[in-house]
Motif scaffolding. Structure first.
Motif, PDB file in Angstrom:
ATOM      1  N   LEU A  86      11.734  -0.011   3.682  1.00  0.00           N
ATOM      2  CA  LEU A  86      10.500  -0.706   3.351  1.00  0.00           C
ATOM      3  C   LEU A  86       9.971  -1.436   4.561  1.00  0.00           C
ATOM      4  O   LEU A  86      10.715  -2.137   5.256  1.00  0.00           O
ATOM      5  N   CYS A 145       8.275  10.342  -7.083  1.00  0.00           N
ATOM      6  CA  CYS A 145       7.910  10.005  -8.463  1.00  0.00           C
ATOM      7  C   CYS A 145       6.549  10.621  -8.768  1.00  0.00           C
ATOM      8  O   CYS A 145       5.630  10.538  -7.939  1.00  0.00           O
ATOM      9  N   MET A 201       4.908   1.541  -1.548  1.00  0.00           N
ATOM     10  CA  MET A 201       5.322   2.928  -1.676  1.00  0.00           C
ATOM     11  C   MET A 201       4.552   3.803  -0.684  1.00  0.00           C
ATOM     12  O   MET A 201       3.449   3.465  -0.265  1.00  0.00           O
ATOM     13  N   PRO A 221      15.871   6.026  -2.185  1.00  0.00           N
ATOM     14  CA  PRO A 221      15.011   5.998  -0.996  1.00  0.00           C
ATOM     15  C   PRO A 221      14.687   7.418  -0.550  1.00  0.00           C
ATOM     16  O   PRO A 221      15.574   8.268  -0.445  1.00  0.00           O
ATOM     17  N   VAL A 261      10.503   2.408  -9.580  1.00  0.00           N
ATOM     18  CA  VAL A 261      10.769   2.248  -8.146  1.00  0.00           C
ATOM     19  C   VAL A 261      12.227   1.856  -7.915  1.00  0.00           C
ATOM     20  O   VAL A 261      12.877   2.325  -6.974  1.00  0.00           O
ATOM     21  N   ASN A 291      18.621   3.046  -7.146  1.00  0.00           N
ATOM     22  CA  ASN A 291      18.662   4.215  -6.259  1.00  0.00           C
ATOM     23  C   ASN A 291      19.489   5.363  -6.857  1.00  0.00           C
ATOM     24  O   ASN A 291      20.324   5.962  -6.191  1.00  0.00           O
ATOM     25  N   ARG A 317       6.148   8.348  -2.991  1.00  0.00           N
ATOM     26  CA  ARG A 317       7.508   8.467  -2.492  1.00  0.00           C
ATOM     27  C   ARG A 317       8.036   7.078  -2.126  1.00  0.00           C
ATOM     28  O   ARG A 317       7.319   6.261  -1.556  1.00  0.00           O
ATOM     29  N   LYS A 318       9.272   6.837  -2.492  1.00  0.00           N
ATOM     30  CA  LYS A 318       9.918   5.575  -2.130  1.00  0.00           C
ATOM     31  C   LYS A 318      10.368   5.664  -0.671  1.00  0.00           C
ATOM     32  O   LYS A 318      11.110   6.593  -0.308  1.00  0.00           O
TER      33      LYS A 318
END
Length: 289
Positions: free
Chosen positions: A276, A229, A249, A225, A220, A183, A271-272
């Motif tokens: 999740l 990318c 993702m 967060p 990733v 991160n 985008r992360k």
């Protein structure tokens, strides 16, 4: 004079970055010259060639064989010249234009404090990112990572020429095990690089595919967060999309096809997620990407 997306002369950009794989260009041009020369010789000495081939073919077939061979030779010369032209265009102007498109997909660069260019090479994308940081008055920096120390030193020189050296840091490292913490980056970008990872195993081998997926996993891991990318690459984009879906993702976008280095290429952005969650992600075809 030809202009790029950034309204700069191609000659100016070539002067800064040069041709990266000039050996390939020389190979293509040499063979194009040879096939062109053979085509001219076939045209000049066509009747003599037909007489020579009469001893090997039935009556009338010699002219057909000579004409077919000459046509194939001429077509080969044209194809090689086209490939060389596409290579020259892809190696610098197209990379610069695609870098501009990749940078424009990031909404607000003034909020970006840390960015990573994976496989920075000569620094075309790296310097475009740094230029954008400079334009927005950001205090952020972009890190260029490459496998070769010699390349990173050359990249720093191009950053100085572009006037963005204070925004650029270059590091030597293994893209399969990125030397950064989890991160860490707000934005991660990469230009026609990921497909080269594992090529020593063969592009279509299971081992090469596994190494490319490992690189995506590392991307990733190091992006924050909510971070964005943007990857432009050749050949293997569908497998990237599948892997990104597996990694859950968000906002996965695939651009239209662009021919680069005589192969199909796409920009993939994603985008992360901040958190999740389980479930597949939708892939969006974004023609503006």
């Amino acid at each position: 004079m030809g202009k790029t997306a950034g309204n700069r002369d191609w000659t100016q950009i070539y002067a800064i970055y040069g041709i990266e794989q000039w050996q390939t260009l020389v190979f293509l041009l040499f063979h194009a010259f040879v096939f062109s020369l053979l085509s001219v010789l076939f045209l000049i000495y066509f009747d003599q060639i037909c007489l020579f081939l009469d001893s090997f073919f039935l009556s009338g077939a010699a002219r057909l064989a000579a004409g077919f061979t000459g046509a194939v030779t001429a077509l080969s010369a044209v194809c090689l010249l086209f490939a060389a032209a596409n290579f020259v265009y892809s190696d610098v102007p197209l990379q610069y234009e695609m870098a501009q498109r990749m940078v424009s997909s990031v909404g607000d660069w003034s909020c970006v404090k840390t960015a990573l260019d994976l496989g920075c090479g000569r620094g075309i994308l790296l310097n475009v990112v740094a230029t954008q940081l400079k334009k927005t008055g950001s205090s952020g920096r972009v890190v260029g990572l490459d496998r070769s120390k010699r390349t990173t030193l050359s990249t720093l020189r191009t950053a100085k020429i572009e006037g963005v050296q204070e925004y650029v840091t270059c590091r030597e490292g293994d893209v399969r095990t990125l030397p950064f913490g989890d991160n860490y980056f707000d934005v991660v970008v990469s230009s026609v690089f990921v497909h080269t990872v594992g090529k020593e195993h063969g592009q279509k081998s299971v081992e090469a595919a596994a190494e490319r997926m490992r690189v995506l996993g590392e991307i990733v891991r190091v992006v924050k967060p909510g971070g964005l990318c943007v990857v432009w690459d050749l050949l293997h984009v569908p497998e990237y999309v599948r892997r990104l879906q597996e990694l859950r993702m968000e906002d996965i976008r695939v651009s239209e096809r662009v021919t680069a280095f005589m192969a199909g290429s796409h920009i993939v952005s994603f985008r992360k997620p901040s958190e999740l969650v389980a479930g597949p992600r939708e892939v969006r075809l974004d023609w503006r990407c």
